[in-house]
Design an enzyme around this catalytic site. Structure first.
Site, mmCIF file in Angstrom:
data_model
loop_
_atom_site.group_PDB
_atom_site.id
_atom_site.type_symbol
_atom_site.label_atom_id
_atom_site.label_comp_id
_atom_site.label_asym_id
_atom_site.label_seq_id
_atom_site.Cartn_x
_atom_site.Cartn_y
_atom_site.Cartn_z
ATOM 1 N N ARG A 40 40.171 40.519 49.034
ATOM 2 C CA ARG A 40 39.759 41.616 49.917
ATOM 3 C C ARG A 40 40.325 41.471 51.335
ATOM 4 O O ARG A 40 40.836 42.450 51.889
ATOM 5 C CB ARG A 40 38.228 41.728 49.940
ATOM 6 C CG ARG A 40 37.640 42.300 48.651
ATOM 7 C CD ARG A 40 36.126 42.306 48.714
ATOM 8 N NE ARG A 40 35.616 40.966 48.945
ATOM 9 C CZ ARG A 40 34.368 40.701 49.334
ATOM 10 N NH1 ARG A 40 33.520 41.697 49.563
ATOM 11 N NH2 ARG A 40 33.971 39.463 49.505
ATOM 12 N N ASN A 58 34.273 44.417 46.252
ATOM 13 C CA ASN A 58 34.175 43.782 44.944
ATOM 14 C C ASN A 58 33.143 44.536 44.126
ATOM 15 O O ASN A 58 32.117 44.972 44.658
ATOM 16 C CB ASN A 58 33.696 42.326 45.079
ATOM 17 C CG ASN A 58 34.816 41.380 45.447
ATOM 18 O OD1 ASN A 58 35.979 41.703 45.315
ATOM 19 N ND2 ASN A 58 34.450 40.192 45.913
#
Length: 820
Positions: A40, A58
């Site tokens: 990320r 996520n």
């Protein structure tokens, strides 16, 4: 010219700016190993660099991105996802879907995810990265000498995770509240510790201490330095590693190593070693470039190396073999422990022989207190036991011998045709057990669990099975297992299938071996059947006999047995596995009349040994087939040859010991320079009652015994045996390929089974098959031994279920047609 006149005729004297590209929105799904590895923040940084707005999170399917920008910018952003993938991540798929809604943000953010059905992978534990290693060595850093230093590029994963999604609350780090400094790193997308779930420091994280065997803490400022000093003075230290306790001692101190071997009740099996760095390791081995790369990889496995360095470790480290299993420090704790040690340490599993290693502090004190002098403890719980992985380099590429820390449970992508795979649970074998969950075109093979014959390992297997099913939220639609009626894994599988009311799939042992090899080599579901050679100790056959030297024509759906090694009795049944002389007797009696054998070779040491055995009783057992099953086992042939040469003649102390020591004896010069004419001959016959081609070893025994009678050195004999067997295997494959016709792949050969852990045999067979024009498939990602069985069982069951569904669809369509 026309374009020139148009520009020249413009009244403003300059070209007007092109219209702004219309922004578009895309929902981007990234699947693979993309959680807990810094993916990320990589997306965040890339988005800011490209000028993309939106968000990333996520979730249970992996990573979900909402992105807005012009088409060219979004394409550059997508390309950057693959180009800048973090070191521990693996992208399996990037799916793009256009969105019609307008941009809802003016920047790019990392946002919380949502729960749901688990589809993403759990990343394996990874060795300490270079940045973290530099931190613990730097006095100016706040993590100087901190044994639990980690970031998104390294550290614990599988060993601490308890649920998905992989967030701190779902790990064994939940008990440690981050301090302000760690929280700032954790919350900063520009920091390499952004959302590193195990992030900690001396102010807020786990602690390490030294403890005596009676549970009393040993005071001191630096437990790792104190433990290191004790090791250099001959102590045995039990240390709590990443996935379980380990026992360590000075590998060059024969007294310490022999004491550890005696107390651990591990009589001959080689110990694993750890060196501070490659410079220290090169005192004992000379690893090549591929081996060095493997040692330094993020998996950090034990690598089997030839013991050819200028110095030697203690003789008791690896008795009877010419290789050493070395690894480098995988955690900050190990790195600190070896900081001042420039020799090698034995670092072996924290258990007594055949039991699983301890993972709990109290259990370690109870079970290892009679072995270890001191305990290097810490207070971070281990979610599940994870052993060290073992690998070796064959023909320049890495081959897995035991798949565990650093590799499991990274999903293996299944070949084309398995996209609609139903959820399959495959139970694995009895020895070197793993189990496998296969679904959605991927297979999750568990970490190595061990031999289910041991009660503690059996309990650990059941516990790990429940953990994986919960962790991956898997509800199996079919349960697959081996044919052997007494395998504990089969019995558990039957019980599970009955409880869940799902069908079962019985998979023949050697078919599973070959299917695993085909799957990891990308053979498609609908590929034509190919040749396969499966060599191991024993596997249950469809004719209620024991197989172990098999030549098959196989695909995922089924197989045809084309050839085999000559079946030979196992007098004493399973005792034959532990007492190689029994195999030697049975093989010699199958090849010769006893009186002729005694008359011609009676002066040989092996004959003197066998004469002292009750051979009349053994003959009766074999003739009457009492406790003497016949087995076409390649493993028992190796045992027989080893015992004849005086290697592990009376008994073995670990699986495959006789074959391993026989391989270690092979004379390299004979193997390389002697012509094939000196290799021991085998006969290939087609007169077997079942019509199968058969490798008959009688000519080999004649040549081998003649050589012994002439006083030929044992290493030369060992080399001629290995080469002769390889030639026979290749001849059998060529013979069978010439007989095949129809829609088959007669020029591809899969090699599998535990006997192909033998590097000499594998390289000889693979090289000769390649020279004969065959495409050779061998194991790289899962072990050729029974550790790979579960993958093979899973893909066979998936193929069968695929056909069942397709047949049901066809029947339904026909019924529909009749109704119309």
């Amino acid at each position: 010219m026309v374009m020139h006149r148009q520009r020249a005729g413009s009244g403003s004297g300059s070209t007007p700016p092109p219209p702004m590209p219309r922004p578009v929105g895309e929902e981007i799904r990234v699947r693979g190993l993309v959680q807990g590895v810094g993916f990320r923040p990589t997306v965040w940084r890339l988005a800011h660099a490209c000028g993309v707005v939106g968000d990333v999170c996520n979730d249970s399917d992996g990573v979900l991105i909402h992105a807005w920008g012009d088409a060219w910018t979004l394409q550059r952003f997508i390309e950057g996802l693959s180009a800048e993938c973090p070191p521990l991540a693996r992208i399996d798929a990037i799916e793009r879907h256009q969105m019609n809604e307008a941009a809802h943000a003016s920047d790019f953010r990392i946002v919380p995810g949502a729960a749901g059905a688990v589809q993403t992978g759990v990343t394996p534990d990874a060795v300490i990265c270079a940045d973290c290693a530099a931190e613990i060595a730097n006095r100016a850093k706040r993590r100087y000498r901190y044994p639990f230093t980690n970031c998104t590029h390294c550290g614990p994963r599988l060993s601490i995770v308890q649920a998905i999604p992989y967030d701190r609350a779902n790990t064994t780090m939940a008990a440690f509240v981050m301090c302000d400094a760690c929280r700032a790193e954790y919350d900063d997308p520009a920091d390499r510790r952004f959302h590193a779930q195990p992030v900690a420091c001396p102010a807020c994280g786990p602690r390490v201490w030294l403890e005596s065997r009676n549970g009393a803490r040993i005071e001191g400022d630096d437990p790792c330095r104190a433990a290191s000093l004790l090791l250099r003075h001959g102590a045995i230290v039990a240390l709590k590693g990443l996935g379980g306790f380990q026992l360590a001692c000075d590998a060059c101190d024969e007294t310490a190593v022999a004491r550890l071997r005696r107390l651990k009740r591990r009589e001959h099996k080689p110990f694993a070693l750890m060196a501070r760095d490659l410079h220290a390791l090169r005192r004992y081995c000379r690893p090549n470039e591929a081996e060095c790369a493997l040692l330094a990889s993020t998996g950090g496995p034990i690598v089997t190396l030839r013991a050819d360095g200028p110095e030697c470790v203690a003789e008791s480290v690896a008795p009877g073999i010419d290789t050493l299993g070395f690894m480098l420090p995988s955690t900050p704790l190990h790195r600190l422990l070896l900081e001042s040690i420039d020799t090698a340490l034995v670092v072996t599993s924290g258990n007594t022989s055949n039991e699983p290693p301890c993972i709990d502090n109290a259990d370690a004190l109870a079970r290892l207190g009679r072995i270890a002098d001191v305990f290097l403890m810490h207070d971070r719980d281990i979610a599940r036991r994870v052993d060290d992985s073992v690998m070796r380099v064959v023909q320049g590429a890495a081959c897995v011998m035991r798949r565990a820390r650093g590799y499991a449970p990274a999903p293996l992508r299944l070949p084309a045709g398995f996209a609609d795979t139903p959820a399959v649970l495959a139970m694995g074998g009895e020895l070197k057990n793993t189990f496998c969950i296969a679904r959605d075109a991927q297979a999750i093979v568990s970490h190595h669990l061990g031999d289910l014959e041991d009660a503690l390992t059996y309990a650990d297997y059941r516990r790990a099975l429940a953990q994986y099913l919960r962790l991956f939220e898997c509800e199996p639609q079919v349960v697959a297992f081996d044919l052997h009626p007494e395998y504990l894994s089969r019995k558990i599988g039957y019980d599970l299938a009955r409880g869940m009311r799902v069908p079962v799939a019985e998979v023949q042992h050697h078919h599973a071996h070959l299917a695993a090899c085909m799957a990891e080599n990308g053979v498609q579901l609908d590929a034509p059947p190919m040749l396969g050679v499966a060599l191991d100790g024993l596997g249950y056959g469809t004719d209620d006999t024991l197989w172990g030297g098999e030549f098959m024509l196989a695909d995922y759906r089924g197989y045809q047995r084309l050839g085999r090694f000559k079946p030979v009795a196992m007098p004493g049944g399973m005792r034959t596995i532990d007492e190689p002389w029994r195999s030697a007797y049975a093989h010699l009696r199958a090849a010769f009349d006893w009186h002729d054998l005694a008359r011609q070779y009676g002066g040989l040491d092996v004959l003197h040994f066998l004469k002292r055995r009750q051979h009349a009783a053994l003959d009766a057992m074999i003739a009457q087939r009492v406790s003497s099953p016949r087995a076409s086992s390649a493993g028992r042939l190796f045992d027989a040859v080893a015992a004849t040469l005086g290697v592990c003649r009376e008994r073995v102390f670990y699986e495959g010991q006789a074959a391993i020591e026989l391989e270690a004896l092979v004379d390299a010069q004979t193997l390389s320079n002697d012509g094939d004419v000196h290799a021991y001959p085998f006969e290939i016959t087609s007169i077997a009652p079942d019509g199968l081609r058969m490798i008959e070893p009688r000519p080999m025994w004649q040549a081998l015994l003649d050589d012994l009678q002439r006083g030929t050195p044992v290493p030369v004999v060992a080399a001629r045996f290995h080469k002769g067997l390889a030639i026979a295997i290749v001849r059998m494959v060529e013979c069978l390929a010439d007989l095949l016709s129809g829609p088959v792949d007669a020029r591809s050969v899969a090699l599998s089974g535990g006997v192909f852990q033998n590097r000499v045999l594998l390289e000889q067979v693979a090289t000769r098959l390649g020279a004969a024009g065959f495409r050779v498939l061998m194991h790289r990602q899962v072990p050729p031994n029974d550790g790979g069985l579960s993958l093979g069982q899973a893909v066979v069951a998936a193929a069968q279920q695929h056909d069942s569904v397709r047949a049901a669809d066809v029947r339904g369509a026909r019924r529909g047609g009749q109704l119309r």
